[in-house]
Design a protein around this motif. Structure first.
Motif, PDB file in Angstrom:
ATOM      1  N   LEU A   1     -18.351 -23.073  -2.298  1.00  0.00           N
ATOM      2  CA  LEU A   1     -18.567 -23.671  -0.982  1.00  0.00           C
ATOM      3  C   LEU A   1     -20.056 -23.921  -0.834  1.00  0.00           C
ATOM      4  O   LEU A   1     -20.864 -23.033  -1.078  1.00  0.00           O
ATOM      5  CB  LEU A   1     -18.069 -22.727   0.119  1.00  0.00           C
ATOM      6  N   PHE A   2     -20.438 -25.139  -0.439  1.00  0.00           N
ATOM      7  CA  PHE A   2     -21.870 -25.454  -0.365  1.00  0.00           C
ATOM      8  C   PHE A   2     -22.120 -26.495   0.712  1.00  0.00           C
ATOM      9  O   PHE A   2     -21.243 -27.275   1.080  1.00  0.00           O
ATOM     10  CB  PHE A   2     -22.376 -25.967  -1.725  1.00  0.00           C
ATOM     11  N   HIS A   3     -23.329 -26.474   1.248  1.00  0.00           N
ATOM     12  CA  HIS A   3     -23.766 -27.536   2.147  1.00  0.00           C
ATOM     13  C   HIS A   3     -25.283 -27.599   2.162  1.00  0.00           C
ATOM     14  O   HIS A   3     -25.968 -26.663   1.755  1.00  0.00           O
ATOM     15  CB  HIS A   3     -23.223 -27.336   3.559  1.00  0.00           C
ATOM     16  N   ARG A   4     -25.770 -28.727   2.651  1.00  0.00           N
ATOM     17  CA  ARG A   4     -27.205 -28.921   2.765  1.00  0.00           C
ATOM     18  C   ARG A   4     -27.598 -28.665   4.210  1.00  0.00           C
ATOM     19  O   ARG A   4     -27.070 -29.290   5.128  1.00  0.00           O
ATOM     20  CB  ARG A   4     -27.598 -30.335   2.345  1.00  0.00           C
ATOM     21  N   VAL A   5     -28.552 -27.757   4.390  1.00  0.00           N
ATOM     22  CA  VAL A   5     -28.944 -27.343   5.741  1.00  0.00           C
ATOM     23  C   VAL A   5     -29.456 -28.519   6.579  1.00  0.00           C
ATOM     24  O   VAL A   5     -29.106 -28.652   7.751  1.00  0.00           O
ATOM     25  CB  VAL A   5     -29.994 -26.216   5.676  1.00  0.00           C
ATOM     26  N   PRO A   6     -30.286 -29.450   6.045  1.00  0.00           N
ATOM     27  CA  PRO A   6     -30.820 -30.511   6.899  1.00  0.00           C
ATOM     28  C   PRO A   6     -29.811 -31.591   7.236  1.00  0.00           C
ATOM     29  O   PRO A   6     -30.102 -32.463   8.037  1.00  0.00           O
ATOM     30  CB  PRO A   6     -31.956 -31.109   6.055  1.00  0.00           C
ATOM     31  N   GLN A   7     -28.614 -31.583   6.620  1.00  0.00           N
ATOM     32  CA  GLN A   7     -27.683 -32.672   6.812  1.00  0.00           C
ATOM     33  C   GLN A   7     -26.401 -32.155   7.430  1.00  0.00           C
ATOM     34  O   GLN A   7     -25.894 -31.119   7.054  1.00  0.00           O
ATOM     35  CB  GLN A   7     -27.366 -33.347   5.478  1.00  0.00           C
ATOM     36  N   THR A   8     -25.882 -32.905   8.358  1.00  0.00           N
ATOM     37  CA  THR A   8     -24.627 -32.528   8.995  1.00  0.00           C
ATOM     38  C   THR A   8     -23.472 -33.202   8.272  1.00  0.00           C
ATOM     39  O   THR A   8     -23.605 -34.285   7.713  1.00  0.00           O
ATOM     40  CB  THR A   8     -24.623 -32.959  10.473  1.00  0.00           C
ATOM     41  N   GLY A   9     -22.308 -32.560   8.330  1.00  0.00           N
ATOM     42  CA  GLY A   9     -21.122 -33.149   7.740  1.00  0.00           C
ATOM     43  C   GLY A   9     -21.158 -33.264   6.231  1.00  0.00           C
ATOM     44  O   GLY A   9     -20.488 -34.121   5.663  1.00  0.00           O
ATOM     45  N   SER A  10     -21.965 -32.442   5.564  1.00  0.00           N
ATOM     46  CA  SER A  10     -22.096 -32.576   4.116  1.00  0.00           C
ATOM     47  C   SER A  10     -21.536 -31.367   3.380  1.00  0.00           C
ATOM     48  O   SER A  10     -21.885 -31.125   2.244  1.00  0.00           O
ATOM     49  CB  SER A  10     -23.568 -32.778   3.740  1.00  0.00           C
TER      50      SER A  10
ATOM     51  N   PRO B   1     -26.390 -31.936  -6.458  1.00  0.00           N
ATOM     52  CA  PRO B   1     -26.089 -30.555  -6.051  1.00  0.00           C
ATOM     53  C   PRO B   1     -24.620 -30.187  -6.167  1.00  0.00           C
ATOM     54  O   PRO B   1     -24.288 -29.092  -6.637  1.00  0.00           O
ATOM     55  CB  PRO B   1     -26.574 -30.516  -4.601  1.00  0.00           C
ATOM     56  N   GLY B   2     -23.725 -31.076  -5.750  1.00  0.00           N
ATOM     57  CA  GLY B   2     -22.301 -30.766  -5.850  1.00  0.00           C
ATOM     58  C   GLY B   2     -21.864 -30.515  -7.270  1.00  0.00           C
ATOM     59  O   GLY B   2     -21.017 -29.654  -7.537  1.00  0.00           O
ATOM     60  N   GLU B   3     -22.454 -31.244  -8.219  1.00  0.00           N
ATOM     61  CA  GLU B   3     -22.129 -31.051  -9.625  1.00  0.00           C
ATOM     62  C   GLU B   3     -22.612 -29.686 -10.104  1.00  0.00           C
ATOM     63  O   GLU B   3     -21.943 -29.028 -10.912  1.00  0.00           O
ATOM     64  CB  GLU B   3     -22.764 -32.166 -10.452  1.00  0.00           C
ATOM     65  N   VAL B   4     -23.772 -29.237  -9.624  1.00  0.00           N
ATOM     66  CA  VAL B   4     -24.293 -27.926 -10.016  1.00  0.00           C
ATOM     67  C   VAL B   4     -23.297 -26.833  -9.632  1.00  0.00           C
ATOM     68  O   VAL B   4     -22.985 -25.942 -10.444  1.00  0.00           O
ATOM     69  CB  VAL B   4     -25.658 -27.656  -9.354  1.00  0.00           C
TER      70      VAL B   4
ATOM     71  N   VAL C   1     -25.850 -19.218  -4.564  1.00  0.00           N
ATOM     72  CA  VAL C   1     -26.688 -20.142  -5.337  1.00  0.00           C
ATOM     73  C   VAL C   1     -27.450 -20.986  -4.328  1.00  0.00           C
ATOM     74  O   VAL C   1     -26.862 -21.755  -3.578  1.00  0.00           O
ATOM     75  CB  VAL C   1     -25.846 -21.027  -6.266  1.00  0.00           C
ATOM     76  N   ARG C   2     -28.785 -20.822  -4.310  1.00  0.00           N
ATOM     77  CA  ARG C   2     -29.608 -21.469  -3.294  1.00  0.00           C
ATOM     78  C   ARG C   2     -30.700 -22.294  -3.935  1.00  0.00           C
ATOM     79  O   ARG C   2     -31.300 -21.902  -4.926  1.00  0.00           O
ATOM     80  CB  ARG C   2     -30.258 -20.423  -2.383  1.00  0.00           C
ATOM     81  N   GLY C   3     -30.976 -23.428  -3.327  1.00  0.00           N
ATOM     82  CA  GLY C   3     -32.109 -24.231  -3.747  1.00  0.00           C
ATOM     83  C   GLY C   3     -33.343 -23.871  -2.938  1.00  0.00           C
ATOM     84  O   GLY C   3     -33.351 -22.910  -2.165  1.00  0.00           O
ATOM     85  N   ARG C   4     -34.379 -24.673  -3.109  1.00  0.00           N
ATOM     86  CA  ARG C   4     -35.629 -24.423  -2.393  1.00  0.00           C
ATOM     87  C   ARG C   4     -35.893 -25.474  -1.321  1.00  0.00           C
ATOM     88  O   ARG C   4     -36.915 -25.430  -0.659  1.00  0.00           O
ATOM     89  CB  ARG C   4     -36.792 -24.422  -3.385  1.00  0.00           C
ATOM     90  N   ASP C   5     -34.963 -26.417  -1.183  1.00  0.00           N
ATOM     91  CA  ASP C   5     -35.214 -27.520  -0.268  1.00  0.00           C
ATOM     92  C   ASP C   5     -34.010 -27.821   0.602  1.00  0.00           C
ATOM     93  O   ASP C   5     -33.744 -28.964   0.936  1.00  0.00           O
ATOM     94  CB  ASP C   5     -35.612 -28.762  -1.074  1.00  0.00           C
ATOM     95  N   GLY C   6     -33.248 -26.776   0.938  1.00  0.00           N
ATOM     96  CA  GLY C   6     -32.129 -26.965   1.863  1.00  0.00           C
ATOM     97  C   GLY C   6     -30.760 -26.776   1.258  1.00  0.00           C
ATOM     98  O   GLY C   6     -29.789 -26.595   1.986  1.00  0.00           O
ATOM     99  N   GLU C   7     -30.621 -26.833  -0.069  1.00  0.00           N
ATOM    100  CA  GLU C   7     -29.311 -26.629  -0.675  1.00  0.00           C
ATOM    101  C   GLU C   7     -28.903 -25.169  -0.535  1.00  0.00           C
ATOM    102  O   GLU C   7     -29.699 -24.262  -0.741  1.00  0.00           O
ATOM    103  CB  GLU C   7     -29.341 -27.015  -2.153  1.00  0.00           C
TER     104      GLU C   7
END
Length: 490
Positions: A203-212, A180-183, A273-279
């Protein structure tokens, strides 16, 4: 330890949980603005003839001199200028010469008397679209204007198609992205190159993960980027959920952060830019001395669509990769993941000079549970045990089933004394937990644990695992249901 499990999306619904919205791959056609046409003549009667003849083809603005026409062009662009040759000052040829230098995107039609045909030919050589002879015939004028405007539309459409085709070709760079970071980094580079800009960030983060949270910068000084990263990712994190549409804005969380760092903040194009699984993320492109136009917004939509497709592929790849590292019985990580995670944590510990501890856990006499109650009860007990252990460690720690009834815990940034306390906490929690024994009632289990710490008991993955394993067997030989340190092996 982060939860390796994924929640599947609901069938027939947007897996991202977002409300339905139009497909951003389809660029909405903007309402066509009427053409702006300047009529330049020092004879007001001729100006009236021109205006009446082409009133239905655009908005006609009369100008009585070349200077007035140039001032009108500076005030607002026009698609076409219709000018008499003789203007009682700078001529129509003079006006055309100035327009070629200052307003090259505006078409020009010269109106001349029969005696001035040489001037009309000169105008055509300078780039005029056409010429008309006086006296002006309304029907002929309308046909000429209609043809010139139609040619402009064709050229504009061809330029748009060429630019969008080039953007589509450039988006091929997103296809190989599996992280994801590369995308987000590639999408930022694509937008900057496609829009001919030089400064932006993602700026990006994964919703299910903290500190990412992650931030990628282009065109910022190192100190500016460092301070902005601290603000946007930690001190004043943005609510990326609210950013759902591509838009140009002069205010927002990015502008506040930039001003607080002392950077001038003008307009910024935000591209979610949004994914379908938390990105979840947004790419910002900063405006320079040239305003964003409709064509650039259309190309930004193309990049966004392809970035989201690539992001979805990266999510699927990472989900499949994670499933390959999950133990089917307990749904915690397996030995394959443990070896990779321990190697990674050892490199990090060596880099920063931190300690790292490994716990090796084995249930006491667990074979008797399988023999007396069956393997289904045994499997349920192992799943319950993994949950008990997870309650005793942090999210950053890693729990893996090593094999059978053996579990390994990697404690990041943990010294030996603390690791011994955590091991004792786990031992006590297991001893005090009633395990599901099915029809036979509850079960009482105990465990033995060995503890080894980097760098005191080993500097490699194999050494640490071996020392923790030997310490665990020492605990068993000392009577089971206890914790043993690798220090006791000396």
């Amino acid at each position: 330890m982060r939860d390796p499990k994924r929640e599947p999306g609901r069938e027939g619904a947007d897996p991202s949980g977002r409300p339905d919205r139009p497909d951003r791959g389809v660029v909405a056609r903007e309402s066509v603005r009427p053409a702006r046409i300047l009529a330049v003549d020092d004879n007001r009667f001729d100006l009236e003839i021109i205006r009446d003849a082409i009133a239905g083809l655009g908005v006609v603005e009369p100008c009585t001199s070349a200077e007035a026409a140039l001032e009108a062009l500076r005030r607002e662009p026009a698609q076409l200028v219709i000018s008499d040759l003789t203007l009682g000052g700078p001529t129509g040829i003079d006006l055309l010469a100035r327009m070629r230098r200052e307003h090259p995107g505006t078409d020009f039609v010269l109106v001349t008397a029969n005696a001035s045909i040489d001037s009309a030919i000169a105008a055509l050589r300078m780039g005029a679209a056409d010429y008309l002879r006086k006296p002006i015939e309304a029907e002929e004028l309308a046909l000429v204007v209609e043809r010139v405007l139609a040619q402009r539309r064709v050229v504009t459409e061809n330029v748009r198609l060429r630019d969008e085709l080039a953007t589509l070709e450039a988006c091929r760079a997103l296809a190989p992205c599996l992280e994801p970071g590369e995308v987000y980094a590639v999408a930022l580079d694509l937008l900057l190159r496609t829009l001919s800009r030089w400064r932006g960030l993602a700026l990006f983060h994964r919703v299910p993960q903290t500190g990412s949270d992650g931030v990628v910068f282009r065109g910022f000084a190192e100190g500016e980027a460092s301070r902005l990263r601290q603000l946007l990712a930690h001190e004043k994190p943005c609510d990326l959920e609210e950013m759902t549409e591509i838009a140009v804005a002069s205010e927002g969380p990015l502008h506040e952060a930039m001003r607080s760092v002392g950077i001038a903040a003008g307009n910024a194009l935000s591209v979610p830019v949004r994914g379908r699984d938390g990105e979840l993320g947004v790419v910002w492109v900063l405006e320079d001395d040239r305003a964003f136009d409709a064509g650039e917004l259309a190309r930004a939509r193309i990049v966004a669509v392809h970035a989201e497709l690539s992001l979805h592929n990266a999510e699927r790849y990472n989900r499949a990769k994670e499933r390959a590292f999950i133990d089917d019985c307990t749904e915690v990580f397996n030995a394959r993941y443990l070896l990779a995670a321990l190697e990674r944590e050892l490199h990090r510990a060596e880099r920063y000079g931190n300690e790292l501890s490994v716990l090796f856990l084995d249930l006491d006499r667990f074979k008797l549970v399988n023999d007396r109650h069956g393997h289904l009860v045994g499997s349920r007990a192992l799943r319950q045990l993994s949950q008990v252990i997870l309650q005793c460690i942090r999210q950053v720690d890693t729990l893996a089933r090593y094999g059978g009834d053996e579990f390994t815990i990697v404690l990041a940034d943990t010294n030996h004394e603390t690791a011994m306390r955590i091991a004792e906490r786990i031992r006590r929690a297991v001893e005090e937990t009633p395990f599901d024994g099915g029809a036979g009632g509850s079960l009482r289990l105990t465990c033995s644990l060995g503890v080894a710490t980097h760098p005191h008991h080993g500097s490699s993955r194999e050494q640490l695992l071996d020392m923790a394993d030997k310490a665990m067997y020492r605990a068993k030989s000392n009577g089971r249901n206890r914790v043993c340190s690798a220090n006791e092996l000396a």
